[in-house]
Write an enzyme that holds these catalytic residues in place. Structure first.
Site, PDB file in Angstrom:
ATOM      1  N   ASP A  20       0.752  -1.111   0.085  1.00 53.18           N
ATOM      2  CA  ASP A  20       0.111   0.194  -0.048  1.00 53.18           C
ATOM      3  C   ASP A  20       0.907   1.256   0.052  1.00 53.18           C
ATOM      4  OD1 ASP A  20      -1.978   1.920   0.277  1.00 53.18           O
ATOM      5  OD2 ASP A  20      -2.842   1.337   2.161  1.00 53.18           O
ATOM      6  N   ASP A 112      -2.657   2.720  -6.144  1.00 56.25           N
ATOM      7  CA  ASP A 112      -1.664   2.424  -5.208  1.00 56.25           C
ATOM      8  C   ASP A 112      -1.355   1.362  -4.336  1.00 56.25           C
ATOM      9  OD1 ASP A 112      -4.022   3.195  -3.846  1.00 56.25           O
ATOM     10  OD2 ASP A 112      -2.777   4.787  -2.643  1.00 56.25           O
ATOM     11  N   GLU A 113      -2.031   0.555  -4.515  1.00 55.94           N
ATOM     12  CA  GLU A 113      -2.231  -0.898  -3.764  1.00 55.94           C
ATOM     13  C   GLU A 113      -2.465  -1.981  -4.503  1.00 55.94           C
ATOM     14  OE1 GLU A 113      -5.353  -1.326  -0.633  1.00 55.94           O
ATOM     15  OE2 GLU A 113      -6.333   0.257  -1.601  1.00 55.94           O
TER      16      GLU A 113
END
Length: 436
Positions: A20, A112-113
């Site tokens: 993350d 983003d993860e």
């Protein structure tokens, strides 16, 4: 089972990793512009609302979703930047490329993860699962100058909670025999999949932690929360019911485009022009994915964030902007309320189907349909060569007449093109501050 006895007497029968990004958008900005490191930075200048806040800004009480005017009151020295989604996307792709060096089973959960299945890779890398996770974290930091938080456990649900446990730049590995100890530290509101209503319901039954929840019988969880709650119950106990899926996402089941105005407006024709621009952008993407829509929905959001919307089903599936504009105008007229300031227009296309599976109707005007198709192809061809929206509906030309202000500022990447780059074509480079 009591608080001292493990749920599973094993370390890692499965090893699921969750990566993350820490304050991802602003971290990318600080990576591209090292002079911003250590300073409070936020993105979202074009919206007037914070899209992402750096940890330096968060420490001052500035968080996502608050207005820029409020943030500037808290911190007059705040660095406010327009969102640079192109650069964020490039960094995201590079991050997932780094993860795939260690395992081919990587799922891009969001920009983003992502998740990765490390099961069985210890012998290949000559490292423990925790050390593989640490190596991935270090590689992302070294190559992209970004920090990520990492969670490692037996299931997606556990690894996602673990990655949030030591943010930012933390690593938390929860092996099977320690799950019971870890869950005792996790409040219900931090469980992936539990919303505010579910948390409130569980608290009414005397539960406070994730451990309290998994202590309840399986049938009790299913009866109270249904199938989703039962899946979470198993995931928290280390049973991975949600496998990491590296396959590309299926074709869009719906498609939407929305735009927040730089300044809220009550001008009816300006608001409609913004909506038409969204329609054009949505149908450009629809044609690029070779899909058609059978249903359109129009939504107008007021300055106070309340909104109104209407939808309509089409007689047949289409990918032509010009064909749906009369219907869009009709929906707009029924939705628009004079005397109100609007901040956002949105268009949603649903009931999508493949453009390859065209079904002809006996009574439809094929000549008219083919003219729409040729027109769309011509517009797409011109715009591909000279830039998006160079050819557009006349209504949308009003947008170009609006005065510029500090919220119309372009991201730095679009203002600093490399030799040979254009507004529409740029090199696949995640960092430009490289000294040669």
């Amino acid at each position: 089972m009591d608080a001292q006895h493990p749920i599973i007497n094993a370390s890692f029968p499965q090893a699921i990793l969750h990566v993350d990004g820490d304050a991802f958008f602003t971290s990318v900005e600080q990576s591209m512009h090292p002079q911003l490191k250590g300073r409070p930075v936020v993105s979202g200048k074009e919206r007037g609302i914070i899209a992402c806040a750096s940890y330096e800004a968060k420490a001052l009480g500035i968080k996502r979703g608050i207005g820029l005017w409020e943030a500037r009151k808290i911190c007059p020295e705040l660095v406010v930047l327009p969102s640079d989604y192109e650069s964020y996307s490039i960094y995201s792709k590079r991050m997932f490329e780094i993860m795939r060096r260690f395992t081919p089973v990587v799922e891009e959960y969001s920009i983003d993860e992502g998740f990765a299945d490390l099961t069985g890779l210890r012998r290949l890398h000559h490292l423990s699962y925790r050390d593989i996770a640490l190596k991935i974290q270090e590689s992302i930091c070294k190559e992209l100058d970004l920090t990520v938080s990492v969670g490692l456990s037996l299931s997606k649900g556990l690894s996602k909670i673990a990655s949030d446990y030591r943010k930012p730049n933390g690593i938390t590995a929860v092996q099977g025999r320690h799950i019971h100890l870890f869950l005792q530290r996790i409040p219900l509101n931090e469980v992936w999949g539990f919303g505010p209503s579910t948390v409130a319901l569980l608290r009414k039954h005397g539960l406070q932690t994730a451990y309290d929840f998994v202590l309840r019988p399986e049938k009790w969880a299913q009866k109270l929360l249904g199938k989703p709650g039962l899946e979470i119950w198993h995931e928290l106990r280390g049973v991975n019911l949600l496998p990491v899926t590296p396959n590309p996402k299926p074709a869009n089941v719906s498609l939407g485009k929305g735009k927040t105005f730089t300044t809220p407006s009550a001008d009816k024709e300006f608001v409609y022009a913004k909506l038409v621009r969204n329609v054009e952008s949505a149908f450009i993407k629809l044609r690029r994915h070779r899909q058609r829509t059978r249903e359109i929905h129009v939504s107008l959001r007021f300055k106070d964030y309340n909104q109104l919307g209407l939808g309509a089903r089409l007689n047949r599936a289409t990918d032509s902007t010009q064909e749906v504009l009369p219907m869009v105008r009709e929906l707009f007229e029924k939705t628009f309320r004079p005397g109100h300031d609007y901040r956002t227009t949105q268009i949603w296309l649903t009931r999508l189907e493949s453009a390859e599976d065209t079904q002809f109707d006996l009574f439809e005007d094929r000549l008219k349909i083919e003219r729409f198709e040729r027109l769309s192809q011509t517009i797409d061809g011109i715009n591909a060569r000279f830039g998006k929206h160079k050819v557009c509906a006349g209504t949308a030309l009003q947008i170009r007449d609006t005065p510029a202000n500090d919220r119309t500022e372009l991201p730095w990447r679009k203002q600093n093109l490399l030799p040979g780059e254009t507004d529409r074509q740029r090199l696949y480079l995640p960092r430009l501050n490289i000294k040669i």
